[in-house]
Each structure stands twice: as C-alpha cells, then as structure tokens.
Design a protein around this motif. Structure first.
Motif, PDB file in Angstrom:
ATOM      1  N   LEU A  53       0.772  -1.255   0.076  1.00 42.33           N
ATOM      2  CA  LEU A  53      -0.167  -0.115  -0.008  1.00 42.33           C
ATOM      3  C   LEU A  53       1.139   1.319   0.081  1.00 42.33           C
ATOM      4  O   LEU A  53       0.573   2.392  -0.661  1.00 42.33           O
ATOM      5  CB  LEU A  53      -0.924  -0.002   1.359  1.00 42.33           C
ATOM      6  N   HIS A  54       1.970   1.324   0.790  1.00 46.63           N
ATOM      7  CA  HIS A  54       2.893   2.344   0.824  1.00 46.63           C
ATOM      8  C   HIS A  54       3.489   2.552  -0.581  1.00 46.63           C
ATOM      9  O   HIS A  54       3.467   3.665  -0.936  1.00 46.63           O
ATOM     10  CB  HIS A  54       3.938   2.234   2.045  1.00 46.63           C
ATOM     11  N   GLU A  57       1.150   4.123  -2.893  1.00 49.85           N
ATOM     12  CA  GLU A  57       0.707   5.461  -2.731  1.00 49.85           C
ATOM     13  C   GLU A  57       1.966   6.399  -3.097  1.00 49.85           C
ATOM     14  O   GLU A  57       1.365   7.501  -3.624  1.00 49.85           O
ATOM     15  CB  GLU A  57       0.511   5.608  -1.147  1.00 49.85           C
ATOM     16  N   PRO A  62      -3.128   5.217  -4.427  1.00 53.69           N
ATOM     17  CA  PRO A  62      -3.421   4.883  -3.062  1.00 53.69           C
ATOM     18  C   PRO A  62      -4.247   3.741  -3.143  1.00 53.69           C
ATOM     19  O   PRO A  62      -5.324   3.592  -3.864  1.00 53.69           O
ATOM     20  CB  PRO A  62      -4.032   6.125  -2.626  1.00 53.69           C
ATOM     21  N   GLY A  63      -4.187   2.667  -2.340  1.00 55.21           N
ATOM     22  CA  GLY A  63      -4.905   1.383  -2.078  1.00 55.21           C
ATOM     23  C   GLY A  63      -4.747   0.458  -3.017  1.00 55.21           C
ATOM     24  O   GLY A  63      -5.264  -0.625  -2.983  1.00 55.21           O
ATOM     25  N   VAL A 141      -8.638  -1.136   4.120  1.00 53.31           N
ATOM     26  CA  VAL A 141      -7.762  -0.056   4.081  1.00 53.31           C
ATOM     27  C   VAL A 141      -8.621   1.321   3.930  1.00 53.31           C
ATOM     28  O   VAL A 141      -9.798   1.172   3.631  1.00 53.31           O
ATOM     29  CB  VAL A 141      -6.967  -0.054   2.697  1.00 53.31           C
ATOM     30  N   GLN A 142      -8.000   2.375   4.102  1.00 52.27           N
ATOM     31  CA  GLN A 142      -8.368   3.572   3.884  1.00 52.27           C
ATOM     32  C   GLN A 142      -7.644   4.580   3.124  1.00 52.27           C
ATOM     33  O   GLN A 142      -6.538   4.630   3.153  1.00 52.27           O
ATOM     34  CB  GLN A 142      -8.516   4.343   5.605  1.00 52.27           C
ATOM     35  N   TYR A 143      -8.501   5.014   2.150  1.00 56.11           N
ATOM     36  CA  TYR A 143      -7.889   6.056   1.110  1.00 56.11           C
ATOM     37  C   TYR A 143      -8.853   6.959   0.504  1.00 56.11           C
ATOM     38  O   TYR A 143      -9.903   6.361   0.381  1.00 56.11           O
ATOM     39  CB  TYR A 143      -6.765   5.122   0.174  1.00 56.11           C
ATOM     40  N   SER A 144      -8.520   7.976  -0.072  1.00 59.86           N
ATOM     41  CA  SER A 144      -9.231   8.786  -0.893  1.00 59.86           C
ATOM     42  C   SER A 144      -8.823   9.037  -2.103  1.00 59.86           C
ATOM     43  O   SER A 144      -7.781   9.493  -2.300  1.00 59.86           O
ATOM     44  CB  SER A 144      -9.587  10.138   0.102  1.00 59.86           C
ATOM     45  N   ARG A 149     -14.046   8.338  -0.347  1.00 59.27           N
ATOM     46  CA  ARG A 149     -13.538   7.332   0.558  1.00 59.27           C
ATOM     47  C   ARG A 149     -13.620   5.894   0.075  1.00 59.27           C
ATOM     48  O   ARG A 149     -14.799   5.770  -0.391  1.00 59.27           O
ATOM     49  CB  ARG A 149     -14.013   7.668   1.955  1.00 59.27           C
ATOM     50  N   HIS A 151     -12.662   1.871   1.172  1.00 58.87           N
ATOM     51  CA  HIS A 151     -12.100   0.934   2.149  1.00 58.87           C
ATOM     52  C   HIS A 151     -11.620  -0.462   1.931  1.00 58.87           C
ATOM     53  O   HIS A 151     -11.361  -1.335   2.784  1.00 58.87           O
ATOM     54  CB  HIS A 151     -13.306   0.783   3.071  1.00 58.87           C
TER      55      HIS A 151
END
Length: 163
Positions: A53-54, A57, A62-63, A141-144, A149, A151
């Motif tokens: 994930l990192h 991003e 992201p995600g 997971v959480q990202y926008s 948003r 998940h």
C-alpha cells in the motif's frame, strides 16, 4: 508434467522410466517449495500489505496492492482431443496464467492452467484471487481519490475490464 508432456514421453530421450521421471519432478517441486515457499508462495502478510500500500501510494496509486494480468502460453504438445477447448483467437492451443505482482516483481498470486479459450474476465471468474473479498476477509484500508473514500484495496489493470 510441465509443458504438456506425459511422464513417459521422455523415456527414450533421457533413458528414464515413467516412475523415475515422476519422482524427479516431485523432488524438484518439493525443493522449489522448500526454497521459496516462505517468501514467495504465499499471500501477503499484514506487513507485506502495508509495504504494498505504501509503495502504491508513493507511485500515485493509493489503495493499490498489485498489478493483475493474464497471459496465454502456447501449448505445443496439447493432446488432440483437448485442442478445441484450449485454442484461442490465435488458432493455437494455450494455457492461461493469471498473476498479481508488486512493483518489485514479487508475484504473490498465480492461477495457472484454465483453457486458452477463456479471456481475462472469464479467468477471473474461475480464479481464487477475489475469494477473500467475496468471503468478507479482504484487508480493510482507508484512502481517498477525488474526494471519495474507499475501504478496500484494488489491483491495477490495463483497461480492458468493464467499468
């Protein structure tokens, strides 16, 4: 065995009997699992997932937990009785490999062997790649993105899949 050969197809060339060829193949696959199983032949751990994930991003995705794709490998020695079900648009029998890989080419999911007549979407229907999602075990997971948003993680594809 691999590449569509029967275990006794190499008897004359290698001067090995069928049982010896099978034993050699079993020893080979056992050794591959022993050498690489702990690192490569498994689903991502929680730490692996965080790294994936990192990295996604940092690359502007992201995600994203990996790239997914299918490829068709020509099956030169496909049995005649199976040729129709394994022959795709190119007119040659193929076996399909579906894989998920990270940017560092860690392949952590592979689904191999469905008939070559299947396209990528049909292969996804038969593969286990989305089983965790379907059974409610997908990592949260959480990202926008663009103010929305999300998940659940996703796989990057090359655009043939329907929206």
């Amino acid at each position: 065995m691999a590449y569509g050969y029967a275990a006794d197809a190499v008897d004359e060339y290698l001067r090995l009997g069928e049982s010896t060829a099978i034993l050699c193949w079993e020893n080979f696959t056992d050794r591959i699992i022993q050498l690489f199983g702990d690192e490569y032949l498994r689903k991502p751990t929680r730490e692996d997932l965080q790294r994936l994930l990192h990295n996604g991003e940092m690359r502007g995705f992201p995600g994203m937990i990996g790239s997914i794709d299918c490829m068709h490998w020509e099956w030169k020695n496909c049995p005649t009785a199976w040729k129709d079900q394994y022959t795709c648009g190119a007119g040659k029998p193929t076996i399909v490999l579906e894989a998920v890989a990270s940017q560092d080419i860690w392949i952590w999911h592979a689904f191999f062997g469905p008939p070559g007549t299947l396209n990528d979407i049909n292969v996804l229907d038969r593969s286990s790649v989305f089983d965790d999602l379907l059974q409610g075990r997908a990592p949260k997971v959480q990202y926008s993105v663009n103010g929305h948003r999300y998940h659940l993680p996703y796989y990057l594809t090359y655009g043939i899949y329907p929206k």
